[in-house]
Write a protein that holds these residues in place. Structure first.
Motif, short mmCIF file in Angstrom:
data_model
loop_
_atom_site.label_atom_id
_atom_site.label_comp_id
_atom_site.label_asym_id
_atom_site.label_seq_id
_atom_site.Cartn_x
_atom_site.Cartn_y
_atom_site.Cartn_z
N ARG A 214 12.45 15.79 41.90
CA ARG A 214 13.89 15.73 42.12
C ARG A 214 14.33 16.59 43.30
O ARG A 214 15.42 16.37 43.84
CB ARG A 214 14.63 16.20 40.86
CG ARG A 214 14.33 15.38 39.63
CD ARG A 214 14.74 13.93 39.76
NE ARG A 214 14.60 13.21 38.50
CZ ARG A 214 14.79 11.91 38.35
NH1 ARG A 214 15.15 11.16 39.38
NH2 ARG A 214 14.64 11.34 37.17
N MET A 215 13.52 17.56 43.69
CA MET A 215 13.90 18.42 44.80
C MET A 215 12.66 18.84 45.56
O MET A 215 11.59 19.05 44.98
CB MET A 215 14.66 19.67 44.32
CG MET A 215 15.18 20.54 45.46
SD MET A 215 16.24 21.90 44.91
CE MET A 215 15.01 23.05 44.31
N ILE A 225 17.31 16.86 47.82
CA ILE A 225 17.57 16.64 46.41
C ILE A 225 17.69 15.14 46.18
O ILE A 225 18.55 14.49 46.77
CB ILE A 225 18.85 17.35 45.95
CG1 ILE A 225 18.73 18.86 46.20
CG2 ILE A 225 19.13 17.09 44.47
CD1 ILE A 225 19.99 19.64 45.87
N GLY A 226 16.81 14.60 45.39
CA GLY A 226 16.77 13.15 45.18
C GLY A 226 16.04 12.42 46.28
O GLY A 226 16.10 11.20 46.36
N LEU A 239 20.44 20.20 54.26
CA LEU A 239 20.42 19.91 52.84
C LEU A 239 20.77 18.45 52.68
O LEU A 239 21.88 18.04 52.99
CB LEU A 239 21.43 20.79 52.08
CG LEU A 239 21.72 20.38 50.62
CD1 LEU A 239 20.46 20.48 49.78
CD2 LEU A 239 22.83 21.25 50.03
N GLN A 240 19.81 17.64 52.22
CA GLN A 240 20.05 16.21 52.04
C GLN A 240 20.04 15.90 50.56
O GLN A 240 19.13 16.28 49.84
CB GLN A 240 18.98 15.39 52.75
CG GLN A 240 19.18 13.87 52.58
CD GLN A 240 18.15 13.06 53.35
OE1 GLN A 240 17.62 13.51 54.35
NE2 GLN A 240 17.88 11.87 52.86
N ILE A 241 21.09 15.21 50.12
CA ILE A 241 21.19 14.81 48.72
C ILE A 241 21.09 13.30 48.66
O ILE A 241 21.94 12.59 49.20
CB ILE A 241 22.51 15.29 48.09
CG1 ILE A 241 22.61 16.82 48.18
CG2 ILE A 241 22.60 14.85 46.65
CD1 ILE A 241 23.89 17.37 47.65
N GLY A 242 20.06 12.81 48.05
CA GLY A 242 19.86 11.37 47.91
C GLY A 242 19.13 10.78 49.09
O GLY A 242 19.09 11.35 50.19
N SER A 249 25.47 9.36 47.26
CA SER A 249 25.25 10.52 46.41
C SER A 249 26.37 11.50 46.69
O SER A 249 27.11 11.36 47.66
CB SER A 249 23.89 11.15 46.73
OG SER A 249 22.84 10.23 46.51
N LEU A 251 27.79 15.59 46.83
CA LEU A 251 27.71 17.04 46.78
C LEU A 251 29.07 17.50 46.29
O LEU A 251 30.07 17.30 46.98
CB LEU A 251 27.40 17.64 48.15
CG LEU A 251 27.49 19.17 48.25
CD1 LEU A 251 26.50 19.84 47.32
CD2 LEU A 251 27.29 19.62 49.69
N LEU A 268 26.63 10.00 51.82
CA LEU A 268 26.77 11.31 51.17
C LEU A 268 28.26 11.57 51.01
O LEU A 268 29.00 11.61 51.98
CB LEU A 268 26.12 12.41 52.02
CG LEU A 268 26.42 13.85 51.53
CD1 LEU A 268 25.79 14.08 50.16
CD2 LEU A 268 25.89 14.86 52.54
#
Length: 277
Positions: A214-215, A225-226, A239-242, A249, A251, A268
């Protein structure tokens, strides 16, 4: 026969000689098998080994000695199980205690001065202590690194040039469940040169008994993350989410109030909540 004071002390037989009494010799060489009757056994003066048999219990034993006394002993009962005559068993190296098994089952390995157990098995607590003789958990590792760093190392000694190599810490709060994983993974297959030895760290929690990454923190310090491929910008740490191929995704910066007055929507979504409705 040879006699002393009208008593036969040595007799020759068809198979050898028969000695009555004690034989004192500068040395003894036995070319075949040898047996010892009685309960005292054989003792080497100033000592290396004593062996004997307890006729009452059919128990055999042997012990190691130095000029100061006994340093080690084994004793086996009639079922040939290994146990100890005394409350503890010790081995000494250069005059210092090196190894000890207590009568309660505790096992100690000592440091070079022979005074402090640094590798200790607590039989009653079923706990292992490294650097301590009083473990407080199933494995208790301690290091006295005054002004320095206490370090626990986990290496994969395989040197194959493959990204399949890894080192993993596995933890589960329940025997029935799969464990979460913290894993060190190679970013490049070929580690022949130091310049290419890049390692990322991944975190995999468990959902429905399956561990899934997941991270990830890559070797450049970027966080995903993701996604297992966080964006790598030469000028920034990201910092990348998804994953960019998935749906949006978020934040979320939240103070447990309702949604704030503005948000940025893209793959994002950045949502900032304040105290307004």
């Amino acid at each position: 026969y040879l006699y002393h004071n009208n008593s036969a002390k040595l007799a020759t037989t068809a198979t050898g000689i028969d000695v009555t009494g004690t034989v004192t010799a500068d040395g003894l060489t036995v070319d075949g098998d040898a047996s010892v009757a009685g309960t005292t056994g054989v003792t080497a003066d100033n000592g290396t080994i004593t062996t004997g048999k307890d006729s009452a219990s059919s128990r055999t034993h042997w012990s190691m000695n130095n000029p100061n006394g006994e340093v080690a002993k084994w004793d086996s009962n009639g079922t040939d199980l290994l146990h100890f005559i005394t409350d503890e068993y010790k081995v000494y190296t250069a005059g210092n205690k090196a190894f000890e098994i207590d009568g309660n089952g505790d096992i100690s390995f000592y440091e070079d001065t022979g005074t402090t157990a640094k590798f200790f098995w607590d039989a009653a607590a079923e706990s292992l202590g490294i650097g301590t003789s009083s473990p407080n958990s199933i494995v208790d590792i301690r290091e006295n690194a005054t002004g320095g760093q206490a370090r626990l190392r986990l290496f994969n000694t395989d040197q194959t040039n493959s990204t399949a190599q890894s080192a993993l810490l596995f933890m589960s709060p329940d025997l029935r469940a799969n464990g979460v994983e913290i894993e060190a993974v190679k970013e490049n297959a070929d580690f022949s040169a130091a310049a290419g030895r890049d390692i990322a760290i991944t975190f995999s929690p468990v959902l429905n008994n399956a561990a899934t990454e997941r991270m990830r923190i890559d070797s450049a310090g970027n966080v995903g993350i993701g996604t297992d491929s966080p964006r790598n910008d030469a000028n920034f740490k990201t910092l990348q989410i998804g994953d960019s191929s998935t749906a949006a995704s978020q934040l979320v910066l939240d103070d447990n109030d309702s949604s704030g007055p503005w948000r940025i929507i893209s793959n994002l979504s950045l949502i900032i909540n304040d105290d307004t409705d």
